[in-house]
Design a protein around this motif. Structure first.
Motif, PDB file in Angstrom:
ATOM      1  N   HIS A 183       0.942  -1.141   0.102  1.00  0.00           N
ATOM      2  CA  HIS A 183       0.129   0.129   0.088  1.00  0.00           C
ATOM      3  C   HIS A 183       0.816   1.095   0.042  1.00  0.00           C
ATOM      4  O   HIS A 183       0.390   2.296   0.234  1.00  0.00           O
ATOM      5  CB  HIS A 183      -1.057   0.041   1.205  1.00  0.00           C
ATOM      6  CG  HIS A 183      -0.463  -0.280   2.577  1.00  0.00           C
ATOM      7  ND1 HIS A 183      -0.210  -1.677   2.917  1.00  0.00           N
ATOM      8  CD2 HIS A 183       0.135   0.552   3.313  1.00  0.00           C
ATOM      9  CE1 HIS A 183       0.319  -1.511   4.119  1.00  0.00           C
ATOM     10  NE2 HIS A 183       0.626  -0.459   4.422  1.00  0.00           N
ATOM     11  N   GLY A 184       2.112   1.175  -0.156  1.00  0.00           N
ATOM     12  CA  GLY A 184       3.018   2.289  -0.565  1.00  0.00           C
ATOM     13  C   GLY A 184       3.042   3.203   0.679  1.00  0.00           C
ATOM     14  O   GLY A 184       3.115   2.786   1.917  1.00  0.00           O
ATOM     15  N   GLY A 185       3.338   4.438   0.414  1.00  0.00           N
ATOM     16  CA  GLY A 185       3.627   5.450   1.264  1.00  0.00           C
ATOM     17  C   GLY A 185       2.206   6.596   1.318  1.00  0.00           C
ATOM     18  O   GLY A 185       1.515   6.619   0.534  1.00  0.00           O
ATOM     19  N   ASP A 186       2.554   7.396   2.420  1.00  0.00           N
ATOM     20  CA  ASP A 186       1.428   8.259   2.601  1.00  0.00           C
ATOM     21  C   ASP A 186       2.185   9.740   2.330  1.00  0.00           C
ATOM     22  O   ASP A 186       3.269   9.909   2.919  1.00  0.00           O
ATOM     23  CB  ASP A 186       0.641   8.331   3.734  1.00  0.00           C
ATOM     24  CG  ASP A 186       0.086   7.119   4.055  1.00  0.00           C
ATOM     25  OD1 ASP A 186      -0.543   6.546   3.214  1.00  0.00           O
ATOM     26  OD2 ASP A 186       0.264   6.394   5.233  1.00  0.00           O
ATOM     27  N   VAL A 242       5.772   9.393   3.398  1.00  0.00           N
ATOM     28  CA  VAL A 242       6.365   8.559   4.480  1.00  0.00           C
ATOM     29  C   VAL A 242       5.681   7.036   4.399  1.00  0.00           C
ATOM     30  O   VAL A 242       4.471   6.944   3.958  1.00  0.00           O
ATOM     31  CB  VAL A 242       5.784   8.836   6.018  1.00  0.00           C
ATOM     32  CG1 VAL A 242       6.838  10.308   6.458  1.00  0.00           C
ATOM     33  CG2 VAL A 242       4.565   9.520   5.814  1.00  0.00           C
ATOM     34  N   PRO A 243       6.444   6.119   4.678  1.00  0.00           N
ATOM     35  CA  PRO A 243       5.897   4.609   4.609  1.00  0.00           C
ATOM     36  C   PRO A 243       4.648   4.319   5.471  1.00  0.00           C
ATOM     37  O   PRO A 243       4.611   4.936   6.353  1.00  0.00           O
ATOM     38  CB  PRO A 243       7.005   3.663   5.137  1.00  0.00           C
ATOM     39  CG  PRO A 243       7.964   4.613   5.587  1.00  0.00           C
ATOM     40  CD  PRO A 243       7.775   5.921   5.446  1.00  0.00           C
ATOM     41  N   GLY A 244       3.837   3.843   4.615  1.00  0.00           N
ATOM     42  CA  GLY A 244       2.388   3.402   5.317  1.00  0.00           C
ATOM     43  C   GLY A 244       2.885   2.542   6.280  1.00  0.00           C
ATOM     44  O   GLY A 244       2.829   1.305   6.030  1.00  0.00           O
ATOM     45  N   THR A 245       2.913   2.495   7.625  1.00  0.00           N
ATOM     46  CA  THR A 245       3.137   1.588   8.673  1.00  0.00           C
ATOM     47  C   THR A 245       1.865   1.300   9.554  1.00  0.00           C
ATOM     48  O   THR A 245       1.836   0.385  10.090  1.00  0.00           O
ATOM     49  CB  THR A 245       4.491   1.830   9.323  1.00  0.00           C
ATOM     50  OG1 THR A 245       4.351   3.261  10.034  1.00  0.00           O
ATOM     51  CG2 THR A 245       5.661   1.885   8.558  1.00  0.00           C
ATOM     52  N   ALA A 246       0.954   2.294   9.586  1.00  0.00           N
ATOM     53  CA  ALA A 246      -0.015   2.149  10.604  1.00  0.00           C
ATOM     54  C   ALA A 246      -0.788   0.787  10.449  1.00  0.00           C
ATOM     55  O   ALA A 246      -1.007   0.136  11.626  1.00  0.00           O
ATOM     56  CB  ALA A 246      -1.008   3.423  10.518  1.00  0.00           C
ATOM     57  N   CYS A 302       5.949  -5.091   0.320  1.00  0.00           N
ATOM     58  CA  CYS A 302       6.972  -4.865  -0.606  1.00  0.00           C
ATOM     59  C   CYS A 302       6.585  -3.331  -1.131  1.00  0.00           C
ATOM     60  O   CYS A 302       5.353  -2.899  -0.955  1.00  0.00           O
ATOM     61  CB  CYS A 302       7.031  -5.635  -1.883  1.00  0.00           C
ATOM     62  SG  CYS A 302       5.518  -6.075  -2.701  1.00  0.00           S
ATOM     63  N   GLY A 303       7.644  -2.560  -1.693  1.00  0.00           N
ATOM     64  CA  GLY A 303       7.085  -1.255  -2.287  1.00  0.00           C
ATOM     65  C   GLY A 303       7.580   0.027  -1.174  1.00  0.00           C
ATOM     66  O   GLY A 303       8.337  -0.349  -0.210  1.00  0.00           O
ATOM     67  N   ASP A 304       6.955   0.856  -1.522  1.00  0.00           N
ATOM     68  CA  ASP A 304       7.284   1.961  -0.539  1.00  0.00           C
ATOM     69  C   ASP A 304       7.068   2.029   0.930  1.00  0.00           C
ATOM     70  O   ASP A 304       7.458   2.628   1.811  1.00  0.00           O
ATOM     71  CB  ASP A 304       6.522   3.301  -1.289  1.00  0.00           C
ATOM     72  CG  ASP A 304       6.939   4.194  -2.353  1.00  0.00           C
ATOM     73  OD1 ASP A 304       7.908   3.334  -2.842  1.00  0.00           O
ATOM     74  OD2 ASP A 304       6.470   4.871  -2.740  1.00  0.00           O
ATOM     75  N   CYS A 305       6.280   0.772   1.248  1.00  0.00           N
ATOM     76  CA  CYS A 305       6.047   0.596   2.671  1.00  0.00           C
ATOM     77  C   CYS A 305       7.101  -0.046   3.489  1.00  0.00           C
ATOM     78  O   CYS A 305       6.751  -0.058   4.526  1.00  0.00           O
ATOM     79  CB  CYS A 305       4.471  -0.032   2.968  1.00  0.00           C
ATOM     80  SG  CYS A 305       4.188  -1.521   2.083  1.00  0.00           S
ATOM     81  N   MET A 311      15.748   3.256   2.945  1.00  0.00           N
ATOM     82  CA  MET A 311      14.255   3.672   2.906  1.00  0.00           C
ATOM     83  C   MET A 311      14.488   4.478   1.503  1.00  0.00           C
ATOM     84  O   MET A 311      14.393   5.620   1.488  1.00  0.00           O
ATOM     85  CB  MET A 311      13.676   4.500   3.781  1.00  0.00           C
ATOM     86  CG  MET A 311      13.571   3.792   4.944  1.00  0.00           C
ATOM     87  SD  MET A 311      11.732   3.102   5.430  1.00  0.00           S
ATOM     88  CE  MET A 311      10.943   3.253   3.977  1.00  0.00           C
ATOM     89  N   PHE A 312      14.229   3.880   0.442  1.00  0.00           N
ATOM     90  CA  PHE A 312      14.554   4.740  -1.026  1.00  0.00           C
ATOM     91  C   PHE A 312      13.128   5.064  -1.552  1.00  0.00           C
ATOM     92  O   PHE A 312      13.209   6.148  -2.250  1.00  0.00           O
ATOM     93  CB  PHE A 312      15.347   4.042  -1.996  1.00  0.00           C
ATOM     94  CG  PHE A 312      17.057   3.957  -1.452  1.00  0.00           C
ATOM     95  CD1 PHE A 312      17.512   4.874  -0.635  1.00  0.00           C
ATOM     96  CD2 PHE A 312      17.662   2.754  -1.433  1.00  0.00           C
ATOM     97  CE1 PHE A 312      18.799   4.805  -0.043  1.00  0.00           C
ATOM     98  CE2 PHE A 312      18.809   2.563  -1.086  1.00  0.00           C
ATOM     99  CZ  PHE A 312      19.552   3.540  -0.651  1.00  0.00           C
ATOM    100  N   GLN A 313      12.263   4.442  -1.538  1.00  0.00           N
ATOM    101  CA  GLN A 313      10.778   4.613  -1.981  1.00  0.00           C
ATOM    102  C   GLN A 313      10.980   5.089  -3.518  1.00  0.00           C
ATOM    103  O   GLN A 313      10.623   6.161  -3.936  1.00  0.00           O
ATOM    104  CB  GLN A 313      10.452   5.686  -1.220  1.00  0.00           C
ATOM    105  CG  GLN A 313      10.300   5.209   0.221  1.00  0.00           C
ATOM    106  CD  GLN A 313       9.462   6.099   1.216  1.00  0.00           C
ATOM    107  OE1 GLN A 313       9.536   7.398   1.184  1.00  0.00           O
ATOM    108  NE2 GLN A 313       8.446   5.792   1.821  1.00  0.00           N
TER     109      GLN A 313
END
Ligand SMILES: Cc1cc2nc3c(=O)[nH]c(=O)nc-3n(C[C@H](O)[C@H](O)[C@H](O)COP(=O)(O)OP(=O)(O)OC[C@H]3O[C@@H](n4cnc5c(N)ncnc54)[C@H](O)[C@@H]3O)c2cc1C
Ligand code: SF4
Lengths: 142, 419
Positions: free
Chosen positions: B105-108, B235-239, B268-271, B284-286
């Motif tokens: 789900h990537g980053g926010d 920012v990575p989606g961690t919640a 995998c991905g931005d998260c 954390m290259f995103q």
């Protein structure tokens, strides 16, 4: 380069060639630069427009309709092979003249025989190593 | 097997279609918070600036999913995961069960707490729907908050649309995490040359306007504007993972198979938080290429082919109008906290500039503007191989004229470095 620009652009203009020969002045050396059509091609992954397309013959070419000329594919390329079309600013790479019986550069060089078309497996690892050994003997590393 | 993928982005799609290629029978579901097939966020600034068509941002067509029997469910933002019962719950209240779950789900977008940020006329360009709104907006003067890659690309796009554009950066120079001051300074001069106003070391204090934006106030000035673009980072989606009891750090933590702390859940991905392929440090290259490669590893592991992720790498381009620049690896600033023999190789030729960061005689990063950038791939190769640069310099001095095929790559590298 002349044959390449003739094939792809219908005119004699080395600036439009997809195969390049760069001059290393201090060494008085001309080095060919050509797209290697990497199996895992980084240009495909870094292109923001998804314009680098793998063709049926294995080569990777730029879809000029969507390329925005950002040059990410040039910068990530291990040999810097994509060339910039000086008129459009978009990139272009060798497509091995897909659809032709052989690439035009190979046909143009028939007399000199410096370029040859090799099919998959025609160059064994051994023969490549032998060629490299010969080259190292002529120009030792140290 | 029922595979559920959260996120219809670059990583999620790569997993779904890769798994389908190898497994004709798996049930594959992608839960998407949006309502369009896969598009490329990297294309969005070019759609905004009118350099490509709306259709060109898409990586897939709606029909591609049905053709591969992949069930793409729109408007299904996942709100919670229950690893015990192996179900996820979506915004629509649906509970969906899974055998294997992939978090993609990537980053926010990081939204800084600036008063007035919810005014009308404040946009972002991280997702397609937001970018469409910005593209349809008829403004004349825009302030871009943040000068990362996305901020600079947005600034160029708006300039192309005829806006007066102001970029505000809190840090000392633009593109602060990608370039060192010497490179960024040159890029700033170029941006200014195209008529984009750049203010660094400045902090946005508030966005003025009663409902609709009228101005942006910084610690140094007030800029009248009708448009604001927030580009203050992703920012990575961690919640989602954290509340489900999955280990997270700056991103979701994964092992080399890209499994999270819960074995049936991959990410995998931005998260995710991963390692740098070259140095082994936490990374954390995103970036898109990392998302694709991680997703490929996840798909292979899911389909029973053991695969190990080798790590992510930093590579980014900065391109606006006719300025072309790129960066890879570490900046000089990033090496500040590392012990060792550090050196910088610089070359300059008119507007062209090259800056190579060396640590113990090995290349660990580089930045280039203009023609020097065309050979950046050679430097990246030398970084991967951990070439000893002093050895190359010595060989260059001894190499006879002409030179054999095996030495061509080294000669090109040596020439680029000015040896
Ligand atoms: C404007 C812009 C320009 C960029 N340019 C570049 C570039 O030039 N080069 C580069 O390498 N990278 C670039 N990037 C970064 C690159 O786009 C990302 O690294 C890449 O998209 C990451 O893929 P992903 O699948 O992890 O996340 P995304 O592609 O962001 O996909 C995540 C998806 O998950 C969905 N989602 C989020 N939460 C949920 C939920 N709870 N439930 C269901 N779905 C959810 C989102 O809607 C989204 O569709 C750029 C990004 C942006 C925004
Ligand atoms: S120059 Fe064109 S083909 Fe190359 S990465 Fe940029 S958009 Fe893609």
């Amino acid at each position: 380069m002349i044959a390449c620009s003739m094939k792809h652009h219908g005119r004699i203009d080395p600036g439009l060639s997809r195969v390049d020969v760069i001059r290393l002045t201090p060494q008085e050396l001309d080095v060919p630069v050509i797209c290697m059509a990497c199996d895992i091609a980084p240009c495909i992954k870094v292109c923001p427009m998804n314009a680098r397309i793998r063709q049926a013959n294995g080569t990777v070419v730029t879809d000029a309709d969507v390329c925005i000329g950002c040059r990410a594919c040039v910068y990530i390329c291990p040999v810097g092979s994509p060339k910039i079309n000086p008129h459009t600013g978009k990139t272009m790479t060798c497509d091995m003249c897909q659809g032709e019986t052989e690439p035009w550069c190979v046909a143009a060089c028939r007399q000199e025989g410096a370029l040859k078309m090799c099919t998959d497996g025609a160059i064994s690892k051994n023969s490549a190593r032998q060629a490299a050994d010969r080259s190292r003997k002529t120009y030792p590393r140290k | 097997m029922k595979l559920v993928i959260i996120g219809n982005g670059i990583a999620g799609n790569q997993v779904a279609f890769d798994v389908r290629k190898k497994d004709k029978n798996a049930e594959i579901v992608i839960l998407s918070a949006e309502n369009v097939p896969e598009y490329d966020p990297c294309s969005l600034p070019y759609y905004l600036g009118g350099e490509c068509r709306h259709a060109d941002v898409f990586r897939r067509k709606p029909g591609d999913y049905a053709a591969s029997s992949i069930d793409l469910v729109y408007d299904s933002q996942v709100l919670s995961i229950d690893p015990e019962s192996k179900t996820v719950t979506t915004r629509t209240g649906e509970n969906i069960s899974y055998d294997t779950l992939v978090l993609a789900h990537g980053g926010d977008l990081f939204i800084p707490p600036i008063p007035g940020i919810d005014n009308q006329g404040v946009f972002s360009c991280k997702q397609l729907a937001e970018t469409e709104k910005l593209a349809a907006h008829n403004g004349r003067s825009a302030v871009v908050i943040g000068s990362g890659a996305i901020g600079i690309e947005a600034a160029e796009a708006l300039k192309r649309k005829g806006y007066a554009v102001y970029v505000i950066e809190l840090m000392d120079w633009i593109l602060p995490s990608l370039f060192d001051e010497a490179t960024a300074g040159r890029l700033e001069t170029e941006l200014t040359g195209y008529g984009i106003h750049v203010f660094t070391k400045e902090k946005v204090i508030k966005i003025k306007g009663a409902g609709t934006v009228t101005a942006v106030v910084t610690n140094l000035r007030t800029i009248d504007c009708d448009t604001v673009v927030v580009a203050t980072g992703v920012v990575p989606g961690t919640a989602l993972a954290r509340t489900a009891g999955i280990d997270t750090g700056r991103g979701i933590q994964v092992n080399r198979q890209l499994q999270t702390s819960v074995p049936d859940i991959y990410a995998c991905g931005d998260c995710v938080e991963t390692i740098d392929a070259c140095t082994g440090e936490t990374a954390m290259f995103q970036l898109k290429h990392n998302a694709i490669e991680q997703a490929q590893v996840v798909a292979r592991n899911i389909t029973g082919e053991p695969a190990r992720y080798l790590g992510a790498y930093a590579f980014a381009r900065a391109h606006f109008f006719s300025t072309h620049a790129a960066t890879f690896g570490k900046t000089q600033r990033a090496t500040d906290c590392i012990l060792g023999d550090k050196r910088i190789i610089e070359r300059e030729d008119g507007k062209n500039y090259l800056r190579v960061v060396l640590l113990n005689n090995q290349i660990v990063g580089g930045q280039a503007i203009g023609t020097f950038a065309d050979g950046l791939g050679l430097l990246i190769g030398a970084m991967w191989r951990k070439d000893d640069i002093m050895e190359i310099a010595a060989k260059m001095r001894k190499t006879p004229k002409g030179g054999a095929v095996h030495s061509w790559p080294m000669l090109r590298l040596g020439n680029l470095l000015g040896f």
